[in-house]
Design a protein around this motif. Sequence first.
Motif: not given
Length: 570
Positions: A224-228
């Motif tokens: 999630l943090e990589a794609e946000l």
Amino acid sequence: MKKKNVFMYLLKWYAVILIVGITIFGAFVSYFIYERDQKNAQTAANQSAGHVADIISGKNSKLELITRDLLSNQAKVDSMHRFFEMNSEDYLNYSLHAEASTEYNYLPLRLREIYYGDETVQSIAISLVDEKQVLYSNLANKNGYLVDTVPQEENGVRLQKNLLNPATLEKMGDFYLTLRSKEFKETLSTYGEDLPVSLYILTEQGNLVFDYQMDSKDESKEVLEAELPKGTSKALETLHKDYFVKHVTLSNGYQVVTLISNHNVWFSMQNSLIFLWVGVILLDSLLIWALYKIFSKYNRQVKGILYSVEDVSNGKLHARIDESSKEGELYAISHGVNAMLDSINQYIKDIYELEIAQKDANMRALQSQINPHFLYNTLEYIRMYAVSLEADELADVVYAFAALLRNNIAQEKTTTVAAELDFCEKYFYLYQMRYPDRLAYSFLVADEVKNVQIPKFIIQPLLENYFVHGVDYTRIDNAGSLKAYLEKDEVVIVVKDNGMGMPIEKMSELQEELLKDNSLIEGKSIGIKNVNERMRGFFGSRYHMNMMRNETGGVTIEIRFPFNKQRGEF
């Protein structure tokens, strides 16, 4: 030898068919388990996200009330500014003076009241546009103190609300309310009892403000943090590949995302699937072993018969089949062959065939004597035996079934309203016995219409239509009702259910077809159309049938025909 090969060939195919059937059954059950667990996973994700969203929405509503109360008048606005500008002693004196003159508005007391009113509050922060410092309050210091910046809260959910000046409606600052994570974790524990749930709360801008993973091995946070940075939609699309995802956007812009890993779902299936397929394999193995034993035994016995017959055909007339090693029908065959071998006389052979034919005739004669009265008596015996064993429910079921059977065999073409409803009530009762926790019914008939004559079997097809197309057996509140009463010189019979209903377009089309002279021309809804035609043939143009969607979403069918007051019939 050729016959022996055919025999073994057929027996082996019988074994193959049974094994394939069991395996296919196992595959269908596996698919059902797969669909069930997939559905349960998505349901858990949906419900947990919905519950968390409800919690945040409720807290946001409280936050709205709190901010309005803090700045409901100019005196409270001034009091808030004084807290930032004065030391504690001066601010206390100011508040006491304000109490005497206007309204007591001691800001630390207001903060404590917030904590006392909601035990889920972890901290409070207030920042004003024209003030450099920030008022910060937590459980350790509920009165609050000034800090340079709003502290970060690693274990909580922070909600933010603009503070508006009640006089100018201009923004004068921000109010921050941080909630404890305990309530959110307890919610996930409730819905993630079988499947671990991960929770993420994002701001309107897509910033992650809270996360919690029930499974310590869950790597969804890193994904999630990589794609946000690419956008929330892109992040959710990526997570959909490996997770069951539920995304809820709240009125304040906050976003709630709950995830359940596909890996955990598959892992939860393993126990059921392993148990199922171990059972299938064991059953297949047991079946193969049992059939092998039976086939081998049959093969040996058949070979013994064939060898003896071959000896006789070769001229060894003294040869006989060893009956001691034969069982079942093979014993009968061996005994019969030995009997024929004992006397080759054609006359004895003819007598033997005649005896077989006579036995068949006797059997047919006995079978022809079984009549409906025998069936009634047998069912009555079963019912009385059940009563003697205090199995009242079984006795009631047998009685209802016997009554239905008697009614079906009876030759009368007409019946009374009361008798027809009694027949339908027994029919509904038998269905209720099959699904005791899923079906309920209500049957009412007015005294003045009980003896009205109607065609036989006009209501049962309508109930059967409900059971075939309307009942949702996953529900526990399925219900049907049947009423017969008198209304303005008309007999009214109403069949109503709360089932899955019928599309309005289809119902309108069917209603139009029922108004035609011969509605049976069309091949759909034969049961309802058959009832319609029989009633129209019995009552003529005075009869009407109406179908409508009721308030529960089910179907209501209303039948009307005139009532003759003098004879109490149509």
